[in-house]
Write an enzyme that holds these catalytic residues in place. Sequence first.
Site, PDB file in Angstrom:
ATOM      1  N   CYS A   2       0.835  -1.201   0.000  1.00 19.01           N
ATOM      2  CA  CYS A   2       0.000   0.000   0.000  1.00 19.01           C
ATOM      3  C   CYS A   2       0.868   1.248   0.000  1.00 19.01           C
ATOM      4  O   CYS A   2       2.053   1.195   0.331  1.00 19.01           O
ATOM      5  CB  CYS A   2      -0.910   0.050   1.238  1.00 19.01           C
ATOM      6  SG  CYS A   2      -1.973  -1.391   1.445  1.00 19.01           S
ATOM      7  N   ARG A  16      -5.082   6.894   0.712  1.00 20.08           N
ATOM      8  CA  ARG A  16      -4.171   5.794   0.417  1.00 20.08           C
ATOM      9  C   ARG A  16      -4.610   4.973  -0.780  1.00 20.08           C
ATOM     10  O   ARG A  16      -5.772   5.005  -1.196  1.00 20.08           O
ATOM     11  CB  ARG A  16      -4.079   4.899   1.641  1.00 20.08           C
ATOM     12  CG  ARG A  16      -5.410   4.238   2.056  1.00 20.08           C
ATOM     13  CD  ARG A  16      -5.612   2.814   1.556  1.00 20.08           C
ATOM     14  NE  ARG A  16      -4.622   1.904   2.024  1.00 20.08           N
ATOM     15  CZ  ARG A  16      -4.660   1.328   3.233  1.00 20.08           C
ATOM     16  NH1 ARG A  16      -5.681   1.539   4.043  1.00 20.08           N
ATOM     17  NH2 ARG A  16      -3.702   0.494   3.601  1.00 20.08           N
ATOM     18  N   ASN A  84       0.428  -2.665   5.392  1.00 23.91           N
ATOM     19  CA  ASN A  84       1.175  -3.896   5.652  1.00 23.91           C
ATOM     20  C   ASN A  84       2.605  -3.599   6.070  1.00 23.91           C
ATOM     21  O   ASN A  84       3.272  -2.716   5.501  1.00 23.91           O
ATOM     22  CB  ASN A  84       1.178  -4.785   4.412  1.00 23.91           C
ATOM     23  CG  ASN A  84      -0.025  -5.713   4.365  1.00 23.91           C
ATOM     24  OD1 ASN A  84      -0.627  -6.014   5.378  1.00 23.91           O
ATOM     25  ND2 ASN A  84      -0.362  -6.164   3.170  1.00 23.91           N
TER      26      ASN A  84
END
Length: 328
Positions: A2, A16, A84
């Site tokens: 991400c 995001r 992550n």
Amino acid sequence: MCTAVTYQTKNHYFGRNLDYDIVYGENITITPRQYPLRFRHMPQINSHYAIIGVAYVTNDPNGLQYPLYYDGINEKGLGMAGLNFPGNAVFHPIAENRDNIAQFELIPWILGQCSNVEEVKTLIPKMNFVNTPFSPELPPAELHWIISDSNSCIVVEATASGVHIYDNPTGVLTNNPPFNEQLFNLNNYRHLSTAITPNTFAPDLNLVEYSRGMGGLGLPGDLSSQSRFVKAVFTRAHSLSQDDEMSSVSQFFHILHSVDQQRGLCDLGNNRFELTIYSSCYNLEEGICYYTCYDNHQISSVKLHNTNLGSDTLATYPFINTEQINYQ
């Protein structure tokens, strides 16, 4: 993986890219002020700030609806996203005399109580990031978090060496390595420029710029988390737009889409590919969530304050996933 970014014109924006290979059925979800926030090891919070964000809404072990937020903002203008952080995130068993918060509870715990980053900085040191899973099917995700308001931005990482709160002058976060290493790596790119650069390689040679944009030669373009961090920081740092809402939102998505992932380029094996499932953009002052999806690049929006924020019922708005083409 991400990428998350912040951006400022007249207002402040936060959002995001969610890059992954699995879709769980995410929605734009509003948690109003009176919807009970339930925690596994902490008392329930019955009255809190309203939250809007992207969440997978499912049932908890008691059969009650629970929004598993990926990112979001609250009505006070505080934004937060989990990204992550595999191989580095470390969570712990329950500890006495601590606020024991599971990974999946962190966004509602923070956004439900804090109105700005300074309040977050006082809340985090009291916490123990526990390894409680949401369910057997949903074990703890290895995450770190970017948190931003209109004045500042931080990164929170729980690692083997402890919980770290980093001030984030870049306004960007991706995945590995840890944030302090990502910052140091930017030193390798300090020579990049958006302008025409002089020939310092060999001044006696007649070396010419044969293309526009050559000041950026060496800017990474691959999909690795460290390369996306560098490119997003460079793009954000030099982005220009008008101050109006449409110009600002449009530019924000251009920043995110400069590092999005296309189907087929990140092969995970067994015919699985990571791609940018959605991109989100939040106006922190106005409480507006904008988004695009992989198969729908038209910008859609949901306004927090168009919902009854005094309610005790979740409000969900399904993603518009099919391409919306304006046929002229």
